[in-house]
Write a protein that holds these residues in place. Structure first.
Motif, short mmCIF file in Angstrom:
data_model
loop_
_atom_site.label_atom_id
_atom_site.label_comp_id
_atom_site.label_asym_id
_atom_site.label_seq_id
_atom_site.Cartn_x
_atom_site.Cartn_y
_atom_site.Cartn_z
N LYS A 32 0.78 -1.18 -0.07
CA LYS A 32 -0.10 0.01 0.13
C LYS A 32 0.95 1.25 -0.16
CE LYS A 32 -3.75 2.42 0.74
NZ LYS A 32 -4.29 3.05 -0.47
N ILE A 33 1.82 1.33 0.83
CA ILE A 33 2.78 2.58 0.84
C ILE A 33 3.41 2.76 -0.43
CG2 ILE A 33 4.77 3.36 1.91
CD1 ILE A 33 4.03 2.16 4.45
N TYR A 34 4.04 1.36 -1.04
CA TYR A 34 4.60 1.63 -2.32
C TYR A 34 3.64 2.13 -3.32
CZ TYR A 34 7.00 -0.28 -6.38
OH TYR A 34 7.85 -0.35 -7.63
N ALA A 35 2.44 1.65 -3.46
CA ALA A 35 1.34 1.95 -4.41
C ALA A 35 1.07 3.48 -4.37
CB ALA A 35 0.09 1.08 -4.44
N ASP A 36 0.99 3.89 -3.11
CA ASP A 36 0.84 5.34 -2.82
C ASP A 36 1.99 6.28 -3.14
OD1 ASP A 36 -1.53 4.75 -1.88
OD2 ASP A 36 -1.12 4.92 0.39
N GLY A 37 3.08 5.95 -2.77
CA GLY A 37 4.19 6.30 -3.39
C GLY A 37 4.46 6.57 -5.00
N GLN A 38 4.14 5.58 -5.53
CA GLN A 38 3.92 5.48 -7.10
C GLN A 38 3.02 6.41 -7.57
OE1 GLN A 38 3.32 1.48 -8.61
NE2 GLN A 38 5.33 1.37 -9.46
N ALA A 39 1.91 6.66 -7.05
CA ALA A 39 0.71 7.56 -7.31
C ALA A 39 0.98 8.85 -7.13
CB ALA A 39 -0.58 7.11 -6.53
N ALA A 40 1.74 9.13 -6.07
CA ALA A 40 2.36 10.62 -5.75
C ALA A 40 3.18 10.88 -6.68
CB ALA A 40 2.99 10.56 -4.48
N GLU A 41 4.36 10.12 -6.93
CA GLU A 41 5.18 10.46 -7.98
C GLU A 41 4.61 10.83 -9.48
OE1 GLU A 41 8.64 11.73 -9.54
OE2 GLU A 41 8.23 11.34 -7.47
N ARG A 42 3.75 9.85 -9.87
CA ARG A 42 2.98 10.19 -11.08
C ARG A 42 2.20 11.39 -11.07
NH1 ARG A 42 -0.11 5.48 -10.70
NH2 ARG A 42 1.59 4.25 -10.98
N ALA A 43 1.66 11.70 -10.02
CA ALA A 43 0.86 13.05 -10.18
C ALA A 43 1.87 14.03 -10.27
CB ALA A 43 0.13 13.32 -8.78
N LYS A 44 2.92 13.84 -9.41
CA LYS A 44 4.15 15.18 -9.39
C LYS A 44 4.51 15.19 -11.02
CE LYS A 44 7.01 14.88 -6.15
NZ LYS A 44 8.05 14.30 -5.38
N GLN A 45 4.81 14.25 -11.59
CA GLN A 45 5.25 14.25 -13.11
C GLN A 45 4.04 14.99 -13.89
OE1 GLN A 45 8.22 13.67 -14.40
NE2 GLN A 45 8.90 12.81 -12.09
N VAL A 46 3.05 14.59 -13.58
CA VAL A 46 1.75 15.14 -14.44
C VAL A 46 1.75 16.83 -14.37
CG1 VAL A 46 -0.72 15.39 -14.77
CG2 VAL A 46 0.30 13.16 -14.67
N ALA A 47 1.79 17.09 -12.83
CA ALA A 47 1.95 18.52 -12.57
C ALA A 47 3.09 19.20 -13.30
CB ALA A 47 2.08 18.62 -11.04
N LYS A 48 4.41 18.44 -13.24
CA LYS A 48 5.38 19.20 -14.01
C LYS A 48 5.25 19.37 -15.64
CE LYS A 48 9.25 17.84 -11.27
NZ LYS A 48 10.55 17.17 -10.89
N GLN A 49 4.57 18.44 -16.29
CA GLN A 49 4.40 18.50 -17.51
C GLN A 49 3.13 19.51 -17.75
OE1 GLN A 49 3.02 14.39 -18.30
NE2 GLN A 49 4.88 13.59 -18.91
N MET A 50 2.23 19.66 -17.02
CA MET A 50 1.21 20.68 -17.05
C MET A 50 2.07 22.18 -17.07
SD MET A 50 -1.50 19.20 -17.80
CE MET A 50 -2.69 20.64 -17.79
N ASP A 51 2.65 22.26 -16.08
CA ASP A 51 3.50 23.45 -15.97
C ASP A 51 4.37 23.69 -16.93
OD1 ASP A 51 2.58 23.80 -13.49
OD2 ASP A 51 4.46 23.06 -12.41
N ALA A 52 4.84 22.74 -17.87
CA ALA A 52 5.72 23.03 -18.85
C ALA A 52 4.75 23.48 -20.08
CB ALA A 52 6.59 21.62 -19.40
N VAL A 53 3.77 22.89 -20.36
CA VAL A 53 2.59 23.12 -21.44
C VAL A 53 2.14 24.67 -21.13
CG1 VAL A 53 0.39 22.46 -22.03
CG2 VAL A 53 1.83 20.68 -21.84
N ARG A 54 1.90 24.85 -19.90
CA ARG A 54 1.60 26.17 -19.82
C ARG A 54 2.40 27.39 -19.98
NH1 ARG A 54 0.21 24.86 -14.50
NH2 ARG A 54 -1.91 23.65 -14.22
N GLU A 55 3.84 27.02 -19.60
CA GLU A 55 4.80 28.00 -20.07
C GLU A 55 5.23 28.00 -21.62
OE1 GLU A 55 8.38 30.24 -19.25
OE2 GLU A 55 6.57 29.68 -18.04
#
Length: 83
Positions: A32-55
């Protein structure tokens, strides 16, 4: 089948079952901890991609509003002149 039931009700069988249960719970918690960590990292990557698209869109809008001569002058700084 009866032999297995008798073995599980013995003191050794109970001990083995107890430790197996602890191990199963520990593995489930770890997973469960491992899966939550993966989901958090995936969300962080998506946020970075969205910031790059906005820029990128912000820069594209800024360049499209500039006069052509200003764009050429800006681009001259980025291109080497090897003549």
């Amino acid at each position: 089948m009866i032999t297995l039931l008798i073995w599980f009700t013995s003191s050794i069988g109970k001990t083995v079952m107890k430790w197996t249960s602890f191990a199963a719970v520990a593995i489930a918690v770890y997973w469960k901890i491992y899966a939550d960590g993966q989901a958090a990292e995936r969300a962080k990557q998506v946020a970075k991609q969205m910031d790059a698209v906005r820029e990128r869109e912000r820069i594209r809008d800024g360049v499209s509003q500039m006069p052509d001569a200003d764009v050429r002058r800006e681009l001259r700084d980025w291109v080497r002149d090897d003549r």
